[in-house]
Design a protein around this motif. Structure first.
Motif, short mmCIF file in Angstrom:
data_model
loop_
_atom_site.label_atom_id
_atom_site.label_comp_id
_atom_site.label_asym_id
_atom_site.label_seq_id
_atom_site.Cartn_x
_atom_site.Cartn_y
_atom_site.Cartn_z
N SER A 152 -27.75 -8.77 -14.05
CA SER A 152 -27.50 -9.49 -15.30
C SER A 152 -28.82 -9.66 -16.04
O SER A 152 -29.85 -9.15 -15.62
CB SER A 152 -26.85 -10.85 -15.02
N ASP A 153 -28.79 -10.42 -17.12
CA ASP A 153 -30.01 -10.69 -17.87
C ASP A 153 -30.94 -11.64 -17.11
O ASP A 153 -32.11 -11.79 -17.49
CB ASP A 153 -29.67 -11.29 -19.24
N LYS A 179 -22.92 -10.34 -17.92
CA LYS A 179 -24.26 -10.04 -18.44
C LYS A 179 -25.12 -11.31 -18.54
O LYS A 179 -26.31 -11.28 -18.31
CB LYS A 179 -24.14 -9.38 -19.81
N GLN A 180 -24.48 -12.42 -18.91
CA GLN A 180 -25.21 -13.67 -19.07
C GLN A 180 -25.10 -14.56 -17.83
O GLN A 180 -25.45 -15.75 -17.89
CB GLN A 180 -24.67 -14.44 -20.29
#
Length: 307
Positions: free
Chosen positions: A227-228, A258-259
């Motif tokens: 993820s980020d 992703k977050q």
């Protein structure tokens, strides 16, 4: 540092998100099972405590109107049988420790036992293509009883053609430093793998060590950023399933927001179902025990503060 790791440790590879057809091909139409556990201790100082353990193995597909296996148990040093069990554990494994210190390790062992029991039952009940365990494989091999249950689980996973991955969100190893040049080592504060890998990967990138590079003796270990979140995670794989590592990392990347925190969403959902909250546990204990018993043995003095 990236160049040195690639030259000495393994390959940095980009991961990709799988589409629906690729996921169906990988899974063969079979479900995914996530396994997690929760432990909560109510009371004051040792031995005036009661501890609840709960392990959940949750499937993405229900079978016979259920989608999970739940294993739970209680432990209190105030109970004679429980205290005898702890003392036996101390004699076998923890010589030289106080009862309180041994109890901390005993809790980890009991949690691991319940998790592997739930995972083994889930193999038979749901026939998953993949079981995600929360944590490293070594948690299930700390003594003879645990190792025996782990061995049975691995054998059944092999018989069921199920893949097994341990997802470690807090990297605790210290193996990579020795492969770095001295000038790079001198820049490190602790030298732990967590420090070395922080911010090192692009999102959707993994480090696959050469098989002769032993990060853990009981598992093949890969590192990835799913993820980020710049903190890398570790993934444990069975040695006889190493050929599936890249496909499985791509699947985990696909299942990770992703977050998010950097681990597959399904493990977070299992964690919610396994979690024992303070409020629930207090209500259960207070409604079950005589009030005088609760006040005398389990209510900590800090709860009597006026401010």
């Amino acid at each position: 540092m990236r160049a040195e790791l690639e030259n000495t440790v393994g390959h940095l590879i980009p991961l990709r998100k799988l589409d629906e057809q690729e996921i169906n091909t990988l899974s063969g139409g079979r479900p995914l099972v996530g396994v997690d556990g929760s432990v909560y201790t109510l009371g004051g100082n040792y031995p005036f405590t009661v501890t609840a353990f709960q392990a959940v193995a949750k499937s993405t597909v229900a079978f016979d109107r259920t989608d999970k296996v739940v294993r739970s148990s209680l432990y209190s040093p105030l109970d004679r049988e429980d205290r005898d069990a702890l003392r036996s554990f101390m004699e076998e494994n923890e010589e030289g420790l106080t009862e309180e210190a041994a109890f901390s390790r005993y809790k980890d062992r009991q949690m691991a036992l319940l998790e592997i029991e739930a995972a083994t039952i889930a193999l038979e009940r749901f026939r998953p293509f993949l079981i995600l365990l929360d944590g490293q494989f070594s948690r299930y091999q700390k003594d003879e009883e645990l190792f025996d249950k782990w061995h049975v689980f691995c054998k059944r996973a092999q018989d069921c053609e199920a893949l097994v991955v341990g997802v470690v969100e807090e990297v605790g190893t210290m193996k990579l430093k020795k492969f770095l040049s001295q000038p790079v080592q001198d820049r490190l504060i602790t030298g732990h793998d967590r420090e070395i890998l922080f911010g090192l990967f692009e999102t959707g990138e993994a480090l696959l060590p050469h098989e002769e590079i032993e990060i853990k003796h009981d598992a093949y270990v890969a590192f990835a950023r799913l993820s980020d979140q710049p903190q890398a995670i570790a993934c444990n794989f069975l040695y006889d399933q190493v050929d599936h590592v890249q496909d499985l990392l791509c699947l985990l990347y696909t299942l990770t927001p992703k977050q998010g925190r950097g681990i597959p969403l399904w493990l977070d959902l299992v964690d919610v179902e396994a979690r024992i909250t303070k409020k629930e546990w207090e209500m259960l204990v207070q409604s079950t025990l005589d009030k005088d018993i609760y006040e005398r043995f389990l209510r900590p003095q800090r709860e009597r503060r006026d401010y």
